[in-house]
Motif scaffolding. Structure first.
Motif, PDB file in Angstrom:
ATOM      1  N   TRP A 186       1.304   9.295  -5.948  1.00 23.79           N
ATOM      2  CA  TRP A 186       1.768  10.653  -5.632  1.00 23.79           C
ATOM      3  C   TRP A 186       2.776  11.126  -6.680  1.00 23.79           C
ATOM      4  O   TRP A 186       2.722  12.271  -7.137  1.00 23.79           O
ATOM      5  N   ARG A 226       0.824  -1.204   0.000  1.00 23.91           N
ATOM      6  CA  ARG A 226       0.000   0.000   0.000  1.00 23.91           C
ATOM      7  C   ARG A 226       0.860   1.257   0.000  1.00 23.91           C
ATOM      8  O   ARG A 226       0.530   2.253  -0.654  1.00 23.91           O
ATOM      9  N   THR A 227       1.963   1.226   0.733  1.00 24.81           N
ATOM     10  CA  THR A 227       2.874   2.371   0.758  1.00 24.81           C
ATOM     11  C   THR A 227       3.474   2.614  -0.616  1.00 24.81           C
ATOM     12  O   THR A 227       3.542   3.756  -1.084  1.00 24.81           O
ATOM     13  N   ILE A 242      -4.720   5.801   0.676  1.00 25.93           N
ATOM     14  CA  ILE A 242      -4.127   4.505   0.371  1.00 25.93           C
ATOM     15  C   ILE A 242      -3.060   4.105   1.390  1.00 25.93           C
ATOM     16  O   ILE A 242      -2.998   2.949   1.808  1.00 25.93           O
ATOM     17  N   ARG A 243      -2.229   5.043   1.790  1.00 20.87           N
ATOM     18  CA  ARG A 243      -1.123   4.728   2.707  1.00 20.87           C
ATOM     19  C   ARG A 243      -1.671   4.249   4.050  1.00 20.87           C
ATOM     20  O   ARG A 243      -2.577   4.834   4.590  1.00 20.87           O
ATOM     21  N   ALA A 279       0.830   4.044  -2.970  1.00 21.44           N
ATOM     22  CA  ALA A 279       0.593   5.453  -2.638  1.00 21.44           C
ATOM     23  C   ALA A 279       1.724   6.332  -3.154  1.00 21.44           C
ATOM     24  O   ALA A 279       1.478   7.429  -3.666  1.00 21.44           O
ATOM     25  N   GLN A 280       2.959   5.848  -3.045  1.00 19.74           N
ATOM     26  CA  GLN A 280       4.098   6.624  -3.543  1.00 19.74           C
ATOM     27  C   GLN A 280       4.049   6.773  -5.054  1.00 19.74           C
ATOM     28  O   GLN A 280       4.337   7.850  -5.592  1.00 19.74           O
ATOM     29  N   LEU A 283      -5.355  11.051  -2.318  1.00 21.14           N
ATOM     30  CA  LEU A 283      -5.230   9.626  -2.609  1.00 21.14           C
ATOM     31  C   LEU A 283      -4.092   8.992  -1.826  1.00 21.14           C
ATOM     32  O   LEU A 283      -4.213   7.851  -1.354  1.00 21.14           O
ATOM     33  N   ASP A 284      -2.997   9.706  -1.685  1.00 24.84           N
ATOM     34  CA  ASP A 284      -1.859   9.206  -0.921  1.00 24.84           C
ATOM     35  C   ASP A 284      -2.262   8.932   0.534  1.00 24.84           C
ATOM     36  O   ASP A 284      -1.945   7.892   1.087  1.00 24.84           O
ATOM     37  N   ARG A 285      -2.991   9.856   1.124  1.00 26.11           N
ATOM     38  CA  ARG A 285      -3.425   9.694   2.507  1.00 26.11           C
ATOM     39  C   ARG A 285      -4.441   8.571   2.669  1.00 26.11           C
ATOM     40  O   ARG A 285      -4.484   7.901   3.692  1.00 26.11           O
TER      41      ARG A 285
END
Length: 128
Positions: free
Chosen positions: A39, A31-32, A126-127, A35-36, A122-124
């Motif tokens: 982003w 997931r990290t 998904i992460r 998300a990266q 989206l980053d917040r």
């Protein structure tokens, strides 16, 4: 003999807990990474729009292939909503002709901000 059965059951439950922890850790790592990547894509889209606006404001030579590539990329990622020709805000001079520089700066600037906001949201989400 009964003691051996308890030890085996205890070892088995500890082993299952370890597998779950490793699975959760692997899912969090995935997931990290996702998300990266999302982003990074959003930042690159915002960068294309910002560079496109800058090149138009500086009246860069549009016959140059690099300038044309950046302008084409900006035109692609503006999604039609932030287009210079038919964007959110259109400026015209006194003769009714469109003000290309103002249109590019406002519409591409708003588009770049929108890409950054959407990317961060989206980053917040998904992460982990």
């Amino acid at each position: 003999m009964a003691k051996d059965r308890k030890d085996t059951t205890k070892d088995k439950s500890e082993e299952d807990g370890g597998k779950r922890a490793r699975g959760a850790s692997a899912a969090a790592a995935l997931r990290t990474k996702v998300a990266q990547v999302i982003w990074l894509v959003c930042v690159l889209c915002a960068l294309a729009l910002a560079l496109g606006a800058l090149l138009i404001a500086l009246k860069a030579n549009t016959t140059n292939s690099l300038v044309q590539f950046v302008l084409d990329a900006a035109d692609t990622v503006d999604l039609g909503v932030f287009s210079m020709d038919d964007g959110i805000k259109q400026f015209e001079n006194k003769k009714g002709k469109p003000e290309e520089i103002k249109n590019a700066l406002v519409n591409y600037g708003l588009g770049a901000v929108a890409w950054l906001v959407v990317g961060r949201i989206l980053d917040r989400i998904i992460r982990p």
